[in-house]
Enzyme design. Structure first.
Site, short mmCIF file in Angstrom:
data_model
loop_
_atom_site.label_atom_id
_atom_site.label_comp_id
_atom_site.label_asym_id
_atom_site.label_seq_id
_atom_site.Cartn_x
_atom_site.Cartn_y
_atom_site.Cartn_z
N TYR A 41 3.31 10.41 31.12
CA TYR A 41 3.78 10.73 29.76
C TYR A 41 2.58 11.00 28.84
O TYR A 41 2.52 12.04 28.17
CB TYR A 41 4.63 9.57 29.22
CG TYR A 41 4.91 9.66 27.74
CD1 TYR A 41 5.68 10.71 27.23
CD2 TYR A 41 4.41 8.72 26.84
CE1 TYR A 41 5.94 10.81 25.86
CE2 TYR A 41 4.67 8.80 25.48
CZ TYR A 41 5.43 9.84 25.00
OH TYR A 41 5.68 9.94 23.65
N ASP A 94 17.84 21.99 19.69
CA ASP A 94 17.86 20.82 20.56
C ASP A 94 18.91 21.07 21.66
O ASP A 94 19.96 21.64 21.39
CB ASP A 94 18.25 19.59 19.72
CG ASP A 94 17.92 18.26 20.38
OD1 ASP A 94 17.21 17.46 19.76
OD2 ASP A 94 18.41 18.01 21.51
N ALA A 103 10.84 16.33 23.69
CA ALA A 103 10.07 15.86 24.86
C ALA A 103 10.86 14.74 25.49
O ALA A 103 11.80 14.21 24.90
CB ALA A 103 8.70 15.35 24.43
N ASN A 138 9.03 19.59 31.12
CA ASN A 138 9.60 19.54 29.77
C ASN A 138 8.52 19.40 28.69
O ASN A 138 8.53 20.13 27.70
CB ASN A 138 10.59 18.38 29.66
CG ASN A 138 11.67 18.63 28.63
OD1 ASN A 138 12.13 19.77 28.46
ND2 ASN A 138 12.07 17.59 27.92
N LYS A 155 1.25 14.68 26.96
CA LYS A 155 1.00 14.89 25.52
C LYS A 155 -0.44 15.32 25.27
O LYS A 155 -0.72 16.17 24.42
CB LYS A 155 1.31 13.59 24.77
CG LYS A 155 2.79 13.23 24.76
CD LYS A 155 3.52 14.14 23.80
CE LYS A 155 5.00 13.90 23.78
NZ LYS A 155 5.70 14.66 22.76
N THR A 186 1.09 11.00 20.58
CA THR A 186 1.34 9.57 20.75
C THR A 186 0.05 8.78 20.98
O THR A 186 -0.92 9.32 21.52
CB THR A 186 2.28 9.36 21.96
OG1 THR A 186 2.25 7.98 22.36
CG2 THR A 186 1.88 10.18 23.17
N HIS A 196 13.20 0.71 23.40
CA HIS A 196 12.34 0.18 22.34
C HIS A 196 12.71 -1.25 21.95
O HIS A 196 13.87 -1.65 22.01
CB HIS A 196 12.35 1.13 21.14
CG HIS A 196 11.72 2.45 21.47
ND1 HIS A 196 12.33 3.66 21.24
CD2 HIS A 196 10.54 2.74 22.09
CE1 HIS A 196 11.53 4.64 21.68
NE2 HIS A 196 10.45 4.10 22.19
N ASN A 238 4.18 2.86 17.28
CA ASN A 238 5.57 2.56 17.68
C ASN A 238 6.56 2.88 16.56
O ASN A 238 6.66 2.11 15.60
CB ASN A 238 5.70 1.09 18.07
CG ASN A 238 4.94 0.78 19.34
OD1 ASN A 238 3.75 1.08 19.45
ND2 ASN A 238 5.60 0.21 20.31
#
Ligand SMILES: NC(=O)c1ccc[n+]([C@@H]2O[C@H](COP(=O)([O-])OP(=O)(O)OC[C@H]3O[C@@H](n4cnc5c(N)ncnc54)[C@H](O)[C@@H]3O)[C@@H](O)[C@H]2O)c1
Length: 324
Positions: A136, A27, A70, A87, A140, A112, A184, A165
């Site tokens: 986004y 990471d 991501a 990315n 994906k 997602t 969130h 979620n």
């Protein structure tokens, strides 16, 4: 585990450790936290660096990759698609390139529900058309679409997990959610209830029972468990697949506000804001395929259990990991 210092990755590292695996977290800490890496070794690096990835794969004799790294802020992805494509698509490509070079054959991908776009029918099944409505979701989907090509050419078996979620925190209270800025609903509602800015509710005139949007909140520890099961399924059966991960029970924004107020014991101050473009009224998963093929059943499906673990984490970590 790319992105293993982030929210979902750190919980998956704990689940892998509990299942007896040795995890290596890779990471760059652009969004994650060093303190979130409790299980497994940590290597700081960028997923766009193929050379560094190959080196880690060789040194640690990596046999499978879980790819969480991501960027995930939908609004930002609309404003800055270059960063998102670089990315999320470029980074994933680097990871897959390093895997092919080092003969690593198993790939578990964080996808997602945003790949579906505006739903035609709910609950959403895996075969529902995929027409993302923001960059986004498109990034994906681009990776999902690449995977069958990598399987044909390089024999990389993959599982794409389409999370709904992600919410809640480790029931032991060791790790939790700390995004900055926080995007969130549950952590924002907790923040509002504990003296932060009032929560903004984006629209209360949707065609839902209370007028606010319905979403499928799935506990992060349940997502973590699904990763272990997905990995074991591709290794044992060798069959690639795509799975929704949700509880199949949608909750409205107002229900979440009520649950947070009940749990925290204080009201959640909120203000009404206009609808956000591209927010569907209702999004929830049909997760039968994951139940049947991955033998995955959420252990924390109730909203109050999800909110309770989130509150437990935020109460004991009011500044999150405290590094930002
Ligand atoms: N949180 C959700 O509700 C949700 C829902 C659906 C899908 N997802 C997907 O799940 C994954 C994890 O989400 P999260 O909520 O844990 O996010 P997060 O931001 O907490 O974790 C992502 C991690 O990736 C790292 N990272 C980003 N770019 C990197 C790079 N170039 N090199 C190395 N590391 C990099 C960040 O530092 C961070 O630790 C993402 O791929 C996201 O798209 C999340």
């Amino acid at each position: 585990m790319t992105g293993g210092a982030g929210y979902i990755g750190s919980h998956a590292a704990k689940a892998l450790h509990a299942a007896g695996y040795r995890a290596v977290v890779y990471d760059d800490l652009s969004m994650g936290h060093r303190q979130a890496v409790r299980y497994g070794e940590f290597v700081q690096g960028d997923i766009c660096d193929v050379h560094a990835l190959r080196d880690v794969m060789r040194r640690h004799e990596v046999f499978a990759v879980m790819h969480f790294a991501a960027f995930l802020d939908v609004g930002e992805s609309v404003r800055e698609p270059v960063r998102y494509y670089r990315n999320n698509v470029g980074g994933a490509l680097s990871v897959l390139e390093a895997m092919t070079a080092e003969a690593v054959r198993y790939f578990v991908f964080s996808s997602t529900c945003a790949t579906y776009g505006e739903p035609i029918e709910t609950p959403i099944v895996e075969t529902h058309p995929q027409r993302p409505i923001n960059s986004y979701g498109d990034t994906k989907l681009a990776v999902e679409r690449a995977l069958p090509h990598f399987e044909r050419a390089y024999d990389i078996r993959s599982v794409a997990l389409r999370y709904f979620n992600a919410a809640g925190a480790d029931p032991d209270g060791e790790i939790g959610e700390d995004h900055s800025p926080e995007i969130h609903l549950i952590p924002r509602a907790i923040d509002a209830a504990t003296g932060g800015d009032p929560l903004q509710v984006f629209g209360d005139d949707y065609p839902t029972p209370d007028g606010t949007c319905l979403r499928d909140y799935v506990h992060v520890t349940d997502l973590a468990d699904a990763h272990v099961k997905a990995l074991e399924t591709i290794v044992e059966i060798g069959r690639s697949g795509v799975y929704n991960l949700g509880t199949g029970h949608p909750h409205s924004v107002r229900e979440v506000i009520d649950s947070v107020a009940r749990t925290v014991g204080r009201p959640v101050p909120w203000t009404l804001a206009p609808r956000r473009p591209g927010d569907p009224a209702v999004l929830y998963a049909a997760a039968h395929k994951a139940h049947a093929e991955l033998h995955w059943t959420p252990r924390y499906p109730s909203l109050d259990a999800i909110v309770g673990t989130a509150w437990n984490w935020h109460r004991s970590h009011p500044k999150g990991y405290g590094d930002r």
